[in-house]
Structures are given as structure tokens and as C-alpha cells.
Scaffold this motif. Sequence first.
Motif, PDB file in Angstrom:
ATOM      1  N   LYS A 169     -29.453 -10.325  76.106  1.00  0.00           N
ATOM      2  CA  LYS A 169     -28.068 -10.767  76.231  1.00  0.00           C
ATOM      3  C   LYS A 169     -27.582 -11.475  74.968  1.00  0.00           C
ATOM      4  O   LYS A 169     -26.480 -11.193  74.473  1.00  0.00           O
ATOM      5  N   SER A 170     -28.382 -12.400  74.459  1.00  0.00           N
ATOM      6  CA  SER A 170     -27.972 -13.129  73.257  1.00  0.00           C
ATOM      7  C   SER A 170     -27.894 -12.202  72.042  1.00  0.00           C
ATOM      8  O   SER A 170     -26.981 -12.308  71.219  1.00  0.00           O
ATOM      9  N   THR A 171     -28.843 -11.271  71.936  1.00  0.00           N
ATOM     10  CA  THR A 171     -28.816 -10.297  70.843  1.00  0.00           C
ATOM     11  C   THR A 171     -27.571  -9.422  70.952  1.00  0.00           C
ATOM     12  O   THR A 171     -26.940  -9.076  69.941  1.00  0.00           O
ATOM     13  N   LEU A 172     -27.208  -9.065  72.179  1.00  0.00           N
ATOM     14  CA  LEU A 172     -26.008  -8.254  72.408  1.00  0.00           C
ATOM     15  C   LEU A 172     -24.756  -9.013  71.990  1.00  0.00           C
ATOM     16  O   LEU A 172     -23.868  -8.453  71.329  1.00  0.00           O
ATOM     17  N   ILE A 173     -24.681 -10.287  72.339  1.00  0.00           N
ATOM     18  CA  ILE A 173     -23.523 -11.098  71.944  1.00  0.00           C
ATOM     19  C   ILE A 173     -23.449 -11.212  70.427  1.00  0.00           C
ATOM     20  O   ILE A 173     -22.371 -11.134  69.827  1.00  0.00           O
ATOM     21  N   ASN A 174     -24.594 -11.359  69.785  1.00  0.00           N
ATOM     22  CA  ASN A 174     -24.615 -11.413  68.311  1.00  0.00           C
ATOM     23  C   ASN A 174     -24.117 -10.107  67.699  1.00  0.00           C
ATOM     24  O   ASN A 174     -23.477 -10.103  66.648  1.00  0.00           O
ATOM     25  N   ALA A 175     -24.427  -8.979  68.358  1.00  0.00           N
ATOM     26  CA  ALA A 175     -23.956  -7.689  67.847  1.00  0.00           C
ATOM     27  C   ALA A 175     -22.441  -7.563  68.008  1.00  0.00           C
ATOM     28  O   ALA A 175     -21.761  -6.990  67.151  1.00  0.00           O
ATOM     29  N   ILE A 176     -21.919  -8.107  69.096  1.00  0.00           N
ATOM     30  CA  ILE A 176     -20.479  -8.073  69.327  1.00  0.00           C
ATOM     31  C   ILE A 176     -19.763  -9.021  68.377  1.00  0.00           C
ATOM     32  O   ILE A 176     -18.708  -8.695  67.821  1.00  0.00           O
TER      33      ILE A 176
END
Length: 318
Positions: free
Chosen positions: A191-198
Motif C-alpha cells: 500500500k505504501s509503495t503504491l501511494i509512493n508510485a501515485i
Amino acid sequence: MKKEGIVFRSTGSWYDVKTEDGESIQCRIVGKFRLGNLKITNPVAVGDVVIVTIEEGDDEGIGSIIEIKNRTNYVIRQSPRKKHQLHLLASNVDQSICVMTIAQPKLKQGFIDRYLLMTEPYNIPTRVIFNKADIYSEGDLNVYLYLKDIYEKIGHPCHLVSAITGEGIAELRAALQDKTTLIGGQSGVGKSTLINAIEPHLALRTDDISEYTGKGQHTTTFAEMFELTGGGRIIDTPGIKTLAFSHFEPLDVAHNFKEIFKFSENCKFSNCMHRDEPSCAVKAAVEDGEISELRYMNYLQILEEIEDQNYWERHSDM
């Protein structure tokens, strides 16, 4: 001095409030706040619009929350530590995202239905995101297509994404624009990695899957809201291990599995729970493939869990 602001971060005892003029104030709570007759562990949630007073003198720059404005909606879950109390995850959200993976960690499909049971009572549109597409086998992709068919038929858009390669990120970012979005999921789904990608500038801390347990490790400790550069906000929440519903009655479950509720209008009995009752339109729809058997089995499991608690145990917090 009184100011209006939005709660951007909650640590349980302190709340970061951003005022209309962009000032960030650390606040405490003054007085008692309730959510109807429900017993909640945290009376103030990220996303709340609040009135604060600014203290003068030695504590200058510290504020006190004295009022919570009316919420358009909120998301609550059973407290992970106190099963007869509830925990406010967020308020005033436009949509929600359930982040899942099919591998690393292995898919727990039942979690999707439990997550939807958390948002459906408040009519919060929810998307299902399958992260880590870069490691999926052909079999994993077939599972994704199977689940996508189930959930999009009942109104929940599905996205196949990879926070590592960027696959699907642009489409997801567009879906978040100008909305306040709650993001939740089990530990380890990235989830945190996904938010960083966004939103790369956020640089949220991330951890790998535990090699020993094969499970995710928590990187988000408290709920926190972030501004998106393209417009909109996201509310990141701690990883969820399990979702239970001791605060629900059995009929609450039946009413919030939307396709079950739709077909129940044709059941012979108005209080049909869609198990062994005669002339049950829901069971007929499952047999005809109009309702997912997977969803139906999860519905039955949640019903059983709730009914295993007697009435007084379920209502001990009232």
C-alpha cells in the motif's frame, strides 16, 4: 482564537489539524464526543472538519478541538484490540480503495467482501486494486480476471497495477483526481509503495514481506491524509489483519451484500436469511450463476461468526 480546519493525522491522543489558511496545528480534544450510541475508541477521525482554539502563552501553537462539524459519512471497523468497541478509520470521504495482491502475500479473497461490508453501509464507492502485477504468473492473471468479473458486475471497478513497473498507475491516479479517497488493505500488499508510485514526493516508508512469516509488516502506524499534486487527497490507514463485525446484526450483513439484497425482494419470507428457507430467490440466483458462489459463501461465513456471539455480547457496548 477559533479556527476551522481538517484533521490530517491522528495518533490516538494528538491530532494534526490543517486550517483554512494552511497552518498546521497540533491539537488535543476538549470534552467528550460521541458517535450516536456507539462506543468508539477514537472520537475524532482523519477527514473530520473541526473547530479548534489556539492556546496562548507557554503552549502557544498548541490547539484544542472543541467541535466536530457534521460528517457527510464515516468508515468504522471493529476495534482490533477491544472487540466490543469500534474504531473510526476516516470521515468525509468520496470513495475508498481496497488494495489486494494475488501473490506475496497470497490472496485472501474473503477480505475483499469484508472490506466492502465496511464501506457499503455508508454508500461509499469502492474500487479493488490488485497490486504487484509484475510478479503474477499466468494463473494469477486468470484469478484476477475471474475476480474482476465478479466485482465489476456489482459496481466495484477493478485495477491491475504494479507500483514497481508503473503499470496501471496513470489510470488509478486519474480515478483519484479531485476526490478524497480512503486507502486500506491487509499488511504486505504494498500500500505504501503504491501511494509512493501515485505521489512520488511523499516518499512513505516501506518494508518488505517478512521472510519468516510470509506476511506483511506494518509501515503505517496511524491514519494520515495527504494532498495530491493533481488535486484530491488520499487517506492512508494502517494495514488490517482481520475485519470482524460484532457491531452488526445478521440482517445488516444481508442488506449490505448488494446483490443479495437485490434478489431478496423476491424471497417468499421478508426475513429470509437465504440459507435453508423455502422459495429463496437468493439461493436460486446462486444456483443460476447470477450471484457469485464465492461471495455467497463469504456471506454465510460472516453470518455464522456474528451468530456465534449471543445478543447480549453483541450489544454489550450500548
